[in-house]
Design an enzyme around this catalytic site. Structure first.
Site, mmCIF file in Angstrom:
data_model
loop_
_atom_site.group_PDB
_atom_site.id
_atom_site.type_symbol
_atom_site.label_atom_id
_atom_site.label_comp_id
_atom_site.label_asym_id
_atom_site.label_seq_id
_atom_site.Cartn_x
_atom_site.Cartn_y
_atom_site.Cartn_z
ATOM 1 N N ASP A 1 35.346 -2.765 58.929
ATOM 2 C CA ASP A 1 36.266 -2.710 57.903
ATOM 3 C C ASP A 1 37.574 -1.860 57.991
ATOM 4 O OD1 ASP A 1 37.144 -2.610 55.033
ATOM 5 O OD2 ASP A 1 36.297 -0.620 54.801
ATOM 6 N N ASP B 1 32.586 1.714 55.267
ATOM 7 C CA ASP B 1 32.335 2.896 54.364
ATOM 8 C C ASP B 1 32.110 2.647 52.897
ATOM 9 O OD1 ASP B 1 35.154 2.604 53.810
ATOM 10 O OD2 ASP B 1 35.075 4.538 53.399
ATOM 11 N N ASP C 1 31.615 -3.075 51.073
ATOM 12 C CA ASP C 1 30.935 -3.430 52.469
ATOM 13 C C ASP C 1 29.366 -3.619 52.404
ATOM 14 O OD1 ASP C 1 33.462 -3.088 53.771
ATOM 15 O OD2 ASP C 1 33.134 -1.056 53.882
#
Length: 724
Positions: free
Chosen positions: A411, A610, A614
């Site tokens: 990410d 994080d 996600d």
């Protein structure tokens, strides 16, 4: 046959009953996800207690964990006492051998018959179902040691004199009791790890507000429970409140922080006609929304379902021990039966006595303490060592799998970047001073709680600029702010605000486009209707990220960025870091789909992120890796957490994985070698040539030595060398 023995828990009537299930709740077996039924029960395949597919957001009590904890702690002193008696009692002149034997019987009986009762239930179930597993051996070994010792205590004259030591026939109550206590300890560790699998889903469910403010037809308002909201209801969302349901804005303007679900680091402006997502945060203006999706249809619930589905599809822990255990059990039981029959029919005088003793010796020496400890000891030591390196493993599966990862999806926000907007640049228009532009913008933004405003104020303070008081402050949600500073009329915002105020920004269009391509958000400042300059705020790349990306690429790993941020911003960051594959503007489902596609293509995939957005991908990946600086939901969904949020921790984690798997294989080798040598000796293969028999006493000693070797080898992991 069930190849996953130690993970299956049969139902025990002595266990506390679980709390009543919500009406219609679907339960499944963690080891056999194809088993689904309404309400709690037990798995028809393995006897394991079923768990809810979708846990409630209430705190759940695990009756099995509570029951095993009680059994373990209540009987641990008894196991310790009987072990001390067995090891040192013969040297106590004041304690006769008969009294010592009866004391061991009294102390061991509650451990075996009460604390070990669930294991007997599982062992019997494994035989009835034909799914022979570790519980079969544990039940057989404990039963053999205990039954043999009972016989030696009650009818010692039945045994040959050669089986007497220190004035009594050797008994093995300590072996039976210690096996039960060690097995209970292992189950406690496993149950605690299993209980974490639903933590991510509970955290997600807790994001949603408990109530909503509903507008009645007569214009009055009422607070209602969230489950009373219906599609079409009009709901008011005040500043600082969470959006109660997915919906469409029908009144007002505001900025919504959607980062917890979409990964977009900047709040998104909303006005009439725009859609909003339930559980996101309204940061400024008041909104009235019309609910369009509620309950199971909401985006939040869809994410929860994705996480649940991915977690249920995971393989069980300690697969290496499981793969050998079924055949190991069959081999040991077969050897024990053959030993009994051969000695009974063809042995010397008192042949059936020798037959029973040798068969018991086989079962005791093959009792799976070492085999059961082989992987858990390696895991326990390795996780402690990894924690010292800033890497937290959630389970053994992650340690085993991480070494095989060849593809890493990362990410952007909070993983590659800091996750917090920071000042990037100020560009003054012709005839203006850059510091003066920043000072005016920061002075105006002192009254705003927008993250971009905070970045400007922080930068002005860092430059020691003296900020003035803003007057007539007005926030036009989603496009900017207006007010007066030092007698000047100011407007600070995006191009939409400038167009509204008829401010020409063409002189700085080139700079604005340059900064946007670099991943920054641009705000224009107008003073008294004329362009004064622009200010850019961006989410900076972490200092550790470039080195981490280079190291990961050097290790041969394929890197892919997948982020909810805009395509332009994503590609700008990827270009700076040398990441060739980029997926921008992706939603949680898209990330999970990307993971699924890569796995379908034969890749072994890790996902590093994080945010809550996600979570589905973290759960779907072969190994999910969360940043310790991120959300609790991400860390609950992932199997690995990097405490400092430094991606270089992935390389350290891989080294730990490689060393640990090698150690587990060594431990399994130790355990099997001991059995390969000890079982034939216990069966009496040396008797025809040398007249030697391995009594159950030496069988217990060999069993203990195998466990000691496993523990000692596992402890070497504390000193494993890991590259920085």
């Amino acid at each position: 046959m069930d190849p996953h023995p130690h993970a299956c828990h049969s139902h025990d009537a002595s266990r506390p009953s679980p709390a009543p299930a919500p009406p219609g709740a679907i339960y499944t077996c963690p080891m056999h996800p194809e088993i689904r039924q309404e309400g709690p029960g037990t798995c028809p395949i393995c006897g394991m207690a079923l768990e809810p597919v979708m846990p409630s957001d209430a705190d759940d009590d695990n009756p099995e964990l509570r029951d095993f904890s009680r059994r373990f702690w209540f009987t641990l002193p008894l196991s310790a006492a009987v072990l001390v008696l067995a090891m040192f009692g013969h040297s106590w002149s004041w304690l006769s051998s008969d009294v010592r034997t009866w004391l061991e019987l009294v102390l061991a009986t509650p451990v075996v018959l009460w604390a070990g009762w669930p294991f007997f239930v599982r062992g019997v179930a494994s035989i009835r179902s034909g799914n022979l597993n570790m519980w079969t051996l544990i039940m057989t070994g404990v039963s053999a040691a205990y039954a043999y010792s009972i016989a030696a205590t009650l009818v010692p004259d039945f045994f040959p004199a050669s089986f007497q030591e220190h004035g009594r026939v050797g008994v093995y109550f300590e072996a039976a009791a210690v096996i039960v206590s060690l097995t209970l300890l292992g189950q406690l560790l496993e149950l605690k790890a299993r209980s974490q699998t639903s933590a991510a889903m509970k955290a997600l469910l807790n994001l949603a507000p408990k109530t909503a403010r509903r507008l009645r037809e007569d214009g009055t308002e009422e607070d209602v429970a969230l489950d009373q909201v219906q599609v079409g209801d009009r709901l008011r969302v005040r500043p600082g409140e969470k959006v109660p349901a997915d919906g469409e804005v029908v009144e007002g303007q505001s900025s919504i922080d959607e980062s917890m679900l979409t990964g977009e680091s900047m709040p998104v402006g909303k006005q009439v006609g725009d859609s909003v997502i339930g559980a996101t945060l309204n940061t400024s203006g008041s909104l009235v929304i019309k609910a369009t999706r509620i309950g199971a249809g909401s985006l939040l619930n869809q994410i929860v379902e994705l996480v649940a589905k991915a977690q249920r599809s995971r393989a069980p822990m300690q697969r290496m021990a499981d793969r050998v255990s079924y055949w190991f059990v069959l081999a040991v039981l077969s050897v024990s039966v053959v030993t009994l029959l051969v000695w009974g029919f063809f042995g010397p005088e008192a042949s059936w006595v020798y037959a029973v003793l040798n068969a018991v010796s086989v079962l005791i020496i093959a009792c799976p303490c070492a085999l059961g400890l082989a992987t858990p000891m390696s895991i326990m030591v390795a996780t402690g060592r990894a924690a010292n390196l800033g890497v937290l493993f959630r389970d053994a599966e992650a340690i085993e799998t991480l070494r095989k990862i060849d593809t890493l999806i990362v990410d952007k926000t909070g993983t590659l970047t800091a996750g917090k907007p920071a000042f990037r640049e100020v560009v003054a228009a012709s005839g203006q001073d850059a510091d003066a532009v920043l000072r005016l913008a920061a002075s105006l933004d002192q009254g705003s709680e927008h993250p971009l405003a905070e970045a400007l104020v922080n930068e002005a303070n860092a430059r020691k600029l003296s900020l003035a008081k803003a007057e007539d402050f007005e926030s036009t949600s989603g496009i900017g702010v207006r007010g007066r500073v030092d007698g000047k009329t100011l407007a600070l915002g995006n191009t939409a605000l400038m167009d509204t105020d008829k401010v020409d920004v063409s002189a700085l269009t080139g700079d604005a486009e340059r900064l946007r391509k670099a991943g920054a958000s641009v705000m224009f400042l107008a003073t008294d209707g004329a362009l004064a300059g622009l200010l850019a705020v961006a989410d900076p790349i972490k200092d550790s990220t470039p080195a981490a990306i280079e190291a990961l690429k050097a290790s041969g790993m394929r890197l892919i960025m997948a982020t909810g941020d805009g395509e332009t911003t994503a590609r700008a960051v990827a270009k700076d870091l040398g990441i060739a594959e980029v997926h921008g503007e992706v939603r949680p489902q898209d990330k999970a789909d990307l993971v699924a596609q890569l796995k379908k293509d034969g890749r072994c995939v890790a996902m590093a992120g994080d945010g809550i957005n996600d979570a589905p991908a973290l759960a779907a990946a072969d190994v999910g890796i969360a940043m310790g600086t991120g959300t609790d939901v991400a860390m609950s969904s992932a199997q690995v957490t990097l405490v400092k949020g430094d991606l270089r921790g992935i390389l350290r984690a891989r080294q730990v994985s490689e060393a640990t798997v090698a150690n587990m294989k060594q431990n399994l080798g130790f355990a099997l070698v001991y059995n390969a040598v000890g079982v034939p000796l216990a069966a009496g293969v040396l008797y025809p040539a040398f007249g030697l028999l391995l009594s159950p006493m030496f069988a217990a000693l060999a069993m203990s030595l195998s466990s000691v070797s496993v523990v000692a080898n596992a402890l070497r992991l504390r000193r494993m060398a890991v590259d920085d």
